[in-house]
Design an enzyme around this catalytic site. Structure first.
Site, mmCIF file in Angstrom:
data_model
loop_
_atom_site.group_PDB
_atom_site.id
_atom_site.type_symbol
_atom_site.label_atom_id
_atom_site.label_comp_id
_atom_site.label_asym_id
_atom_site.label_seq_id
_atom_site.Cartn_x
_atom_site.Cartn_y
_atom_site.Cartn_z
ATOM 1 N N GLU A 35 -77.672 -10.643 14.683
ATOM 2 C CA GLU A 35 -79.089 -10.841 14.405
ATOM 3 C C GLU A 35 -79.915 -11.043 15.688
ATOM 4 O O GLU A 35 -81.085 -10.657 15.756
ATOM 5 C CB GLU A 35 -79.225 -12.029 13.438
ATOM 6 C CG GLU A 35 -80.579 -12.234 12.809
ATOM 7 C CD GLU A 35 -81.292 -10.952 12.359
ATOM 8 O OE1 GLU A 35 -80.631 -10.046 11.805
ATOM 9 O OE2 GLU A 35 -82.508 -10.854 12.576
ATOM 10 N N GLY A 36 -79.295 -11.614 16.706
ATOM 11 C CA GLY A 36 -79.995 -11.773 17.984
ATOM 12 C C GLY A 36 -80.408 -10.414 18.547
ATOM 13 O O GLY A 36 -81.550 -10.216 18.970
ATOM 14 N N HIS A 37 -79.469 -9.453 18.532
ATOM 15 C CA HIS A 37 -79.810 -8.104 19.007
ATOM 16 C C HIS A 37 -80.913 -7.489 18.148
ATOM 17 O O HIS A 37 -81.812 -6.815 18.650
ATOM 18 C CB HIS A 37 -78.584 -7.183 18.937
ATOM 19 C CG HIS A 37 -77.474 -7.545 19.874
ATOM 20 N ND1 HIS A 37 -76.278 -8.045 19.438
ATOM 21 C CD2 HIS A 37 -77.393 -7.474 21.221
ATOM 22 C CE1 HIS A 37 -75.483 -8.250 20.473
ATOM 23 N NE2 HIS A 37 -76.136 -7.921 21.574
ATOM 24 N N GLN A 61 -69.171 -4.869 34.995
ATOM 25 C CA GLN A 61 -69.704 -6.238 35.009
ATOM 26 C C GLN A 61 -68.663 -7.264 34.578
ATOM 27 O O GLN A 61 -68.967 -8.444 34.441
ATOM 28 C CB GLN A 61 -70.966 -6.338 34.158
ATOM 29 C CG GLN A 61 -70.772 -6.158 32.661
ATOM 30 C CD GLN A 61 -72.105 -6.104 31.926
ATOM 31 O OE1 GLN A 61 -72.801 -5.103 31.963
ATOM 32 N NE2 GLN A 61 -72.465 -7.178 31.251
ATOM 33 N N GLY A 147 -82.802 -10.579 26.035
ATOM 34 C CA GLY A 147 -82.837 -11.912 25.431
ATOM 35 C C GLY A 147 -82.864 -13.018 26.472
ATOM 36 O O GLY A 147 -82.290 -12.883 27.561
ATOM 37 N N ASP A 150 -79.465 -14.904 28.003
ATOM 38 C CA ASP A 150 -78.944 -14.460 29.300
ATOM 39 C C ASP A 150 -80.084 -14.557 30.319
ATOM 40 O O ASP A 150 -80.566 -13.550 30.844
ATOM 41 C CB ASP A 150 -78.424 -13.032 29.186
ATOM 42 C CG ASP A 150 -77.253 -12.951 28.223
ATOM 43 O OD1 ASP A 150 -76.240 -13.622 28.467
ATOM 44 O OD2 ASP A 150 -77.357 -12.244 27.210
ATOM 45 N N MET A 184 -76.712 -17.343 19.221
ATOM 46 C CA MET A 184 -75.956 -16.160 18.791
ATOM 47 C C MET A 184 -75.407 -15.420 19.997
ATOM 48 O O MET A 184 -76.088 -15.234 20.999
ATOM 49 C CB MET A 184 -76.847 -15.238 17.974
ATOM 50 C CG MET A 184 -77.084 -15.772 16.591
ATOM 51 S SD MET A 184 -77.800 -14.519 15.527
ATOM 52 C CE MET A 184 -78.094 -15.533 14.080
ATOM 53 N N SER A 186 -72.123 -12.275 20.902
ATOM 54 C CA SER A 186 -70.997 -11.459 20.421
ATOM 55 C C SER A 186 -69.693 -12.212 20.632
ATOM 56 O O SER A 186 -68.728 -12.029 19.900
ATOM 57 C CB SER A 186 -70.953 -10.132 21.165
ATOM 58 O OG SER A 186 -72.183 -9.462 21.019
ATOM 59 N N ARG A 187 -69.659 -13.078 21.652
ATOM 60 C CA ARG A 187 -68.416 -13.797 21.962
ATOM 61 C C ARG A 187 -68.140 -14.933 20.979
ATOM 62 O O ARG A 187 -67.034 -15.477 20.977
ATOM 63 C CB ARG A 187 -68.446 -14.321 23.401
ATOM 64 C CG ARG A 187 -68.384 -13.204 24.422
ATOM 65 C CD ARG A 187 -68.145 -13.704 25.828
ATOM 66 N NE ARG A 187 -67.777 -12.625 26.733
ATOM 67 C CZ ARG A 187 -68.617 -11.970 27.536
ATOM 68 N NH1 ARG A 187 -69.895 -12.297 27.558
ATOM 69 N NH2 ARG A 187 -68.183 -10.988 28.311
HETATM 70 O O1 PAF Z 1 -76.549 -8.301 27.989
HETATM 71 C C1 PAF Z 1 -75.738 -7.348 27.837
HETATM 72 O O2 PAF Z 1 -75.275 -7.047 26.737
HETATM 73 C C2 PAF Z 1 -75.316 -6.534 29.061
HETATM 74 O O3 PAF Z 1 -75.201 -7.326 30.187
HETATM 75 C C3 PAF Z 1 -76.226 -5.318 29.322
HETATM 76 C C4 PAF Z 1 -77.633 -5.745 29.681
HETATM 77 C C5 PAF Z 1 -76.255 -4.417 28.109
HETATM 78 C C6 PAF Z 1 -75.682 -4.500 30.504
HETATM 79 O O4 PAF Z 1 -74.398 -4.027 30.247
#
Ligand code: PAF
Length: 282
Positions: A35-37, A61, A147, A150, A184, A186-187
């Protein structure tokens, strides 16, 4: 909804939008959408004519020993969520499509990215900045939404866009929380039921800090210490950092005040979680 897996097909679609005078709103993601996305997608839809989501678990990353291999990949349900939320196109390239085997060019922000997550995850923001720059060049958005959870990533991207003159507006979206306050992520999927209870302590500690600030506390050091104690109190969560910084440039400050961010990273079992709060006017 269109789904593109090659750079060329994504570019051609973006170019056709440009020719039709349509502004592209973009939400870059690594999938495992929640839901955050979707709140980012809704914001992008409000600000643009068409919306693109990228789903790409970006290897550059992740550091050695991090969760690149086990990062959840659930493309089918991600696509359903995108479609249900009115996304116009999804870009979901393979690693080999995004990176030539001998790729040797990177984008590195060299100030904001140094502390906090940058200190504990060396190379992480270099990977983020490089892939986001590439995605901007491929998708060509007018607006991109990130968001605030992050927070350091958001500021690194803003700085990159300013310094390298990317023609894109960066929009910051509020943190979306579960009903119990957990930010929220994904982890969160990695957490067992017991760990999830422990993870709630992170948000509780941030709320405690807000209340202390509202009651007149101004010492960054004492707030950071109090948060650290609260998070590790159960003995299961291990704080990685508790930082009190200026929200604009992530520079540490000694005094709390409006616009100051309290940011936390902690490990709950094997899962690394981050959260933050920005103090308001009291
Ligand atoms: O926040 C994320 O999901 C990732 O760091 C991003 C911005 C998609 C880059 O891979």
């Amino acid at each position: 909804m269109r789904v593109f897996s090659t750079v060329q097909s994504m570019r051609e679609w973006s170019d056709s939008c440009f020719r039709a005078g349509e502004r592209i709103g973009f939400v870059p993601t690594m999938g495992c959408l929640h839901e955050g996305h979707m709140s980012l997608v809704r914001l992008a839809r409000e600000m643009a004519d068409v919306t693109v989501v990228s789903i790409f678990v970006n290897p550059t990353q992740f550091g050695p020993g991090e969760d690149f291999e086990r990062y959840p990949r659930v493309l089918g349900s991600d696509l359903s969520m995108c479609e249900a939320t009115g996304v116009d196109a999804v870009f979901t390239p393979a690693v080999s499509e995004m990176y030539a085997e001998d790729a040797s060019t990177i984008v590195e922000e060299a100030a904001i990215s140094r502390g906090m997550c940058g200190a504990s995850r060396p190379g992480h923001f270099r990977g983020v900045a490089t892939v986001v720059a590439k995605l901007f060049n491929i998708v060509k958005p007018a607006v991109a939404v990130f968001g605030r959870k992050d927070a350091q990533q958001l500021m690194v991207i803003k700085r990159m866009v300013r310094d390298l003159n990317f023609p894109v507006e960066i929009v910051a979206a509020p943190i979306v929380r579960e009903s119990d306050g957990l930010a929220m992520s994904s982890r969160n999927r990695y957490l067992s039921a017991d760990e999830r209870m422990v993870a709630l302590g992170i948000n509780r500690a941030l709320r405690w800090a807000e209340a202390r600030y509202a009651n007149g506390e101004r010492s960054a050091r004492s707030i950071a210490a109090g948060i650290g104690e609260r998070i590790s109190g159960g003995g299961v969560a291990v704080p990685e950092y508790v930082e009190v910084v200026a929200a604009e440039d992530m520079k540490p400050v000694s005094e709390l005040g409006p616009g100051i961010m309290i940011a936390v990273a902690a490990r709950v079992g094997a899962t690394r979680l981050i959260d933050n709060v920005v103090l308001g006017v009291v």
